[in-house]
Design a protein around this motif. Structure first.
Motif, PDB file in Angstrom:
ATOM      1  N   ASN A   1       0.771  -1.243   0.000  1.00  0.00           N
ATOM      2  CA  ASN A   1       0.000   0.000   0.000  1.00  0.00           C
ATOM      3  C   ASN A   1       0.800   1.291   0.000  1.00  0.00           C
ATOM      4  O   ASN A   1       0.198   2.365   0.001  1.00  0.00           O
ATOM      5  CB  ASN A   1      -0.959  -0.005   1.201  1.00  0.00           C
ATOM      6  CG  ASN A   1      -1.999  -1.094   1.047  1.00  0.00           C
ATOM      7  OD1 ASN A   1      -2.679  -1.174   0.031  1.00  0.00           O
ATOM      8  ND2 ASN A   1      -2.122  -1.945   2.056  1.00  0.00           N
ATOM      9  N   VAL A   2       2.121   1.224   0.012  1.00  0.00           N
ATOM     10  CA  VAL A   2       2.917   2.450   0.030  1.00  0.00           C
ATOM     11  C   VAL A   2       2.696   3.241  -1.262  1.00  0.00           C
ATOM     12  O   VAL A   2       2.524   2.662  -2.346  1.00  0.00           O
ATOM     13  CB  VAL A   2       4.417   2.159   0.264  1.00  0.00           C
ATOM     14  CG1 VAL A   2       5.060   1.434  -0.916  1.00  0.00           C
ATOM     15  CG2 VAL A   2       5.174   3.434   0.607  1.00  0.00           C
ATOM     16  N   THR A   3       2.668   4.557  -1.135  1.00  0.00           N
ATOM     17  CA  THR A   3       2.550   5.450  -2.295  1.00  0.00           C
ATOM     18  C   THR A   3       3.493   6.630  -2.087  1.00  0.00           C
ATOM     19  O   THR A   3       4.006   6.837  -0.988  1.00  0.00           O
ATOM     20  CB  THR A   3       1.103   5.997  -2.452  1.00  0.00           C
ATOM     21  OG1 THR A   3       0.746   6.714  -1.270  1.00  0.00           O
ATOM     22  CG2 THR A   3       0.109   4.876  -2.696  1.00  0.00           C
ATOM     23  N   GLY A   4       3.690   7.389  -3.138  1.00  0.00           N
ATOM     24  CA  GLY A   4       4.474   8.605  -3.024  1.00  0.00           C
ATOM     25  C   GLY A   4       5.789   8.540  -3.764  1.00  0.00           C
ATOM     26  O   GLY A   4       6.106   7.548  -4.432  1.00  0.00           O
TER      27      GLY A   4
ATOM     28  N   SER B   1      11.654   2.542  -3.870  1.00  0.00           N
ATOM     29  CA  SER B   1      12.654   2.163  -2.872  1.00  0.00           C
ATOM     30  C   SER B   1      11.993   1.594  -1.619  1.00  0.00           C
ATOM     31  O   SER B   1      12.470   0.598  -1.057  1.00  0.00           O
ATOM     32  CB  SER B   1      13.567   3.339  -2.523  1.00  0.00           C
ATOM     33  OG  SER B   1      12.831   4.396  -1.956  1.00  0.00           O
ATOM     34  N   LEU B   2      10.876   2.193  -1.191  1.00  0.00           N
ATOM     35  CA  LEU B   2      10.194   1.663  -0.004  1.00  0.00           C
ATOM     36  C   LEU B   2       9.530   0.329  -0.297  1.00  0.00           C
ATOM     37  O   LEU B   2       9.586  -0.593   0.529  1.00  0.00           O
ATOM     38  CB  LEU B   2       9.169   2.671   0.525  1.00  0.00           C
ATOM     39  CG  LEU B   2       9.755   3.930   1.145  1.00  0.00           C
ATOM     40  CD1 LEU B   2       8.642   4.852   1.618  1.00  0.00           C
ATOM     41  CD2 LEU B   2      10.706   3.602   2.286  1.00  0.00           C
ATOM     42  N   HIS B   3       8.896   0.213  -1.451  1.00  0.00           N
ATOM     43  CA  HIS B   3       8.259  -1.051  -1.837  1.00  0.00           C
ATOM     44  C   HIS B   3       9.282  -2.192  -1.785  1.00  0.00           C
ATOM     45  O   HIS B   3       9.020  -3.250  -1.209  1.00  0.00           O
ATOM     46  CB  HIS B   3       7.671  -0.890  -3.251  1.00  0.00           C
ATOM     47  CG  HIS B   3       6.934  -2.067  -3.767  1.00  0.00           C
ATOM     48  ND1 HIS B   3       5.675  -2.418  -3.337  1.00  0.00           N
ATOM     49  CD2 HIS B   3       7.279  -2.986  -4.703  1.00  0.00           C
ATOM     50  CE1 HIS B   3       5.267  -3.489  -3.983  1.00  0.00           C
ATOM     51  NE2 HIS B   3       6.227  -3.855  -4.823  1.00  0.00           N
ATOM     52  N   ASN B   4      10.458  -1.958  -2.352  1.00  0.00           N
ATOM     53  CA  ASN B   4      11.511  -2.977  -2.357  1.00  0.00           C
ATOM     54  C   ASN B   4      12.083  -3.215  -0.964  1.00  0.00           C
ATOM     55  O   ASN B   4      12.343  -4.362  -0.571  1.00  0.00           O
ATOM     56  CB  ASN B   4      12.624  -2.588  -3.337  1.00  0.00           C
ATOM     57  CG  ASN B   4      12.156  -2.636  -4.773  1.00  0.00           C
ATOM     58  OD1 ASN B   4      11.248  -3.382  -5.126  1.00  0.00           O
ATOM     59  ND2 ASN B   4      12.766  -1.829  -5.615  1.00  0.00           N
ATOM     60  N   SER B   5      12.276  -2.142  -0.208  1.00  0.00           N
ATOM     61  CA  SER B   5      12.799  -2.281   1.152  1.00  0.00           C
ATOM     62  C   SER B   5      11.830  -3.053   2.039  1.00  0.00           C
ATOM     63  O   SER B   5      12.238  -3.939   2.804  1.00  0.00           O
ATOM     64  CB  SER B   5      13.063  -0.892   1.739  1.00  0.00           C
ATOM     65  OG  SER B   5      13.504  -1.002   3.075  1.00  0.00           O
ATOM     66  N   PHE B   6      10.552  -2.747   1.923  1.00  0.00           N
ATOM     67  CA  PHE B   6       9.552  -3.457   2.716  1.00  0.00           C
ATOM     68  C   PHE B   6       9.532  -4.944   2.360  1.00  0.00           C
ATOM     69  O   PHE B   6       9.357  -5.792   3.230  1.00  0.00           O
ATOM     70  CB  PHE B   6       8.168  -2.843   2.535  1.00  0.00           C
ATOM     71  CG  PHE B   6       8.013  -1.444   3.085  1.00  0.00           C
ATOM     72  CD1 PHE B   6       8.893  -0.927   4.026  1.00  0.00           C
ATOM     73  CD2 PHE B   6       6.980  -0.628   2.641  1.00  0.00           C
ATOM     74  CE1 PHE B   6       8.749   0.364   4.537  1.00  0.00           C
ATOM     75  CE2 PHE B   6       6.813   0.664   3.137  1.00  0.00           C
ATOM     76  CZ  PHE B   6       7.708   1.159   4.084  1.00  0.00           C
TER      77      PHE B   6
ATOM     78  N   VAL C   1      -4.538   3.121   6.304  1.00  0.00           N
ATOM     79  CA  VAL C   1      -3.238   3.072   5.629  1.00  0.00           C
ATOM     80  C   VAL C   1      -2.516   4.395   5.871  1.00  0.00           C
ATOM     81  O   VAL C   1      -2.988   5.448   5.441  1.00  0.00           O
ATOM     82  CB  VAL C   1      -3.405   2.822   4.112  1.00  0.00           C
ATOM     83  CG1 VAL C   1      -2.046   2.857   3.416  1.00  0.00           C
ATOM     84  CG2 VAL C   1      -4.102   1.491   3.861  1.00  0.00           C
ATOM     85  N   PRO C   2      -1.376   4.353   6.562  1.00  0.00           N
ATOM     86  CA  PRO C   2      -0.653   5.596   6.853  1.00  0.00           C
ATOM     87  C   PRO C   2       0.130   6.102   5.637  1.00  0.00           C
ATOM     88  O   PRO C   2       0.391   5.355   4.694  1.00  0.00           O
ATOM     89  CB  PRO C   2       0.302   5.200   7.981  1.00  0.00           C
ATOM     90  CG  PRO C   2       0.374   3.726   7.975  1.00  0.00           C
ATOM     91  CD  PRO C   2      -0.798   3.203   7.220  1.00  0.00           C
ATOM     92  N   ALA C   3       0.516   7.361   5.692  1.00  0.00           N
ATOM     93  CA  ALA C   3       1.409   7.932   4.696  1.00  0.00           C
ATOM     94  C   ALA C   3       2.775   7.242   4.807  1.00  0.00           C
ATOM     95  O   ALA C   3       3.109   6.655   5.849  1.00  0.00           O
ATOM     96  CB  ALA C   3       1.557   9.432   4.933  1.00  0.00           C
ATOM     97  N   ALA C   4       3.556   7.321   3.742  1.00  0.00           N
ATOM     98  CA  ALA C   4       4.841   6.614   3.691  1.00  0.00           C
ATOM     99  C   ALA C   4       5.740   6.944   4.884  1.00  0.00           C
ATOM    100  O   ALA C   4       6.331   6.039   5.491  1.00  0.00           O
ATOM    101  CB  ALA C   4       5.555   6.918   2.378  1.00  0.00           C
ATOM    102  N   THR C   5       5.862   8.206   5.239  1.00  0.00           N
ATOM    103  CA  THR C   5       6.710   8.595   6.371  1.00  0.00           C
ATOM    104  C   THR C   5       6.192   7.997   7.676  1.00  0.00           C
ATOM    105  O   THR C   5       6.979   7.545   8.515  1.00  0.00           O
ATOM    106  CB  THR C   5       6.793  10.131   6.481  1.00  0.00           C
ATOM    107  OG1 THR C   5       7.324  10.644   5.258  1.00  0.00           O
ATOM    108  CG2 THR C   5       7.693  10.554   7.615  1.00  0.00           C
ATOM    109  N   ASP C   6       4.883   7.953   7.839  1.00  0.00           N
ATOM    110  CA  ASP C   6       4.308   7.344   9.037  1.00  0.00           C
ATOM    111  C   ASP C   6       4.523   5.834   9.042  1.00  0.00           C
ATOM    112  O   ASP C   6       4.702   5.232  10.105  1.00  0.00           O
ATOM    113  CB  ASP C   6       2.825   7.690   9.158  1.00  0.00           C
ATOM    114  CG  ASP C   6       2.616   9.163   9.469  1.00  0.00           C
ATOM    115  OD1 ASP C   6       3.479   9.765  10.152  1.00  0.00           O
ATOM    116  OD2 ASP C   6       1.602   9.716   9.015  1.00  0.00           O
ATOM    117  N   MET C   7       4.504   5.223   7.864  1.00  0.00           N
ATOM    118  CA  MET C   7       4.825   3.793   7.779  1.00  0.00           C
ATOM    119  C   MET C   7       6.216   3.552   8.351  1.00  0.00           C
ATOM    120  O   MET C   7       6.426   2.625   9.149  1.00  0.00           O
ATOM    121  CB  MET C   7       4.770   3.300   6.333  1.00  0.00           C
ATOM    122  CG  MET C   7       3.408   3.186   5.741  1.00  0.00           C
ATOM    123  SD  MET C   7       3.527   2.652   4.001  1.00  0.00           S
ATOM    124  CE  MET C   7       1.798   2.504   3.583  1.00  0.00           C
ATOM    125  N   LEU C   8       7.156   4.377   7.944  1.00  0.00           N
ATOM    126  CA  LEU C   8       8.534   4.221   8.426  1.00  0.00           C
ATOM    127  C   LEU C   8       8.612   4.406   9.938  1.00  0.00           C
ATOM    128  O   LEU C   8       9.252   3.604  10.630  1.00  0.00           O
ATOM    129  CB  LEU C   8       9.461   5.209   7.710  1.00  0.00           C
ATOM    130  CG  LEU C   8       9.652   4.953   6.219  1.00  0.00           C
ATOM    131  CD1 LEU C   8      10.370   6.123   5.565  1.00  0.00           C
ATOM    132  CD2 LEU C   8      10.396   3.654   5.982  1.00  0.00           C
TER     133      LEU C   8
END
Length: 156
Positions: free
Chosen positions: A40-43, A48-53, A97-104
């Motif tokens: 669910n990551v966007t932005g 990079s986040l999709h792959n890191s997750f 679903v949180p924003a990308a920064t909040d996911m981190l």
């Protein structure tokens, strides 16, 4: 069932197992959260986040079985339902679903929760002279501390 005689008293095995059940629950819930973030990551940091997750949830998935098998080796059943895991975990679910920064930020908090849970099991493992569990805990601490550090570095 045959009596277990591995050099660790039953009460110590129970205490260690109880701690490992909490570690299993935290690991599983963090796996699920990380996998959901992968989907669910966007932005602007999507790729990079999709792959890191994906790297993170794969590592967590591979950690679940050794923890559960250690519980079984000690002579107890591992929790195997969402209901059981939900009662044992210290990690909170997201309500949306949180924003990308909040996911981190949430993942840092999740890894830190797992770290605290793993550390809390050491006393019981040391009391029972359970080197196998202490080794497992040490390995998990290394992974979670490194992952939390790397996520914090992305946040700046």
């Amino acid at each position: 069932m045959m009596k277990i005689d591995i050099g660790i008293q039953e009460a110590d095995r129970q205490a260690i197992s109880d701690g490992l059940k909490r570690l299993l629950a935290d690991t599983y819930v963090l796996y699920l959260k990380t996998h959901g973030y992968h989907w669910n990551v966007t932005g602007p940091m999507f790729e990079s986040l999709h792959n890191s997750f994906m790297t993170q949830y794969t590592e967590l998935w591979n950690a679940i079985d050794p923890i559960a098998e250690r519980i079984r080796s000690l002579g107890f059943f591992a929790p195997g339902t969402y209901s059981e895991l939900g009662k044992l975990t210290s990690i909170k679910e997201d309500s949306s679903v949180p924003a990308a920064t909040d996911m981190l930020k949430n993942l840092v908090e999740g890894h830190e929760s797992v770290i605290r849970t793993a550390r809390s099991v050491f006393a019981a493992a040391e009391k029972g002279s359970d080197q196998a569990t202490m080794d497992l805990l040490t390995q998990r601490l290394d992974v979670h501390e490194k992952t939390a550090w790397m996520i914090r570095a992305v946040l700046g």
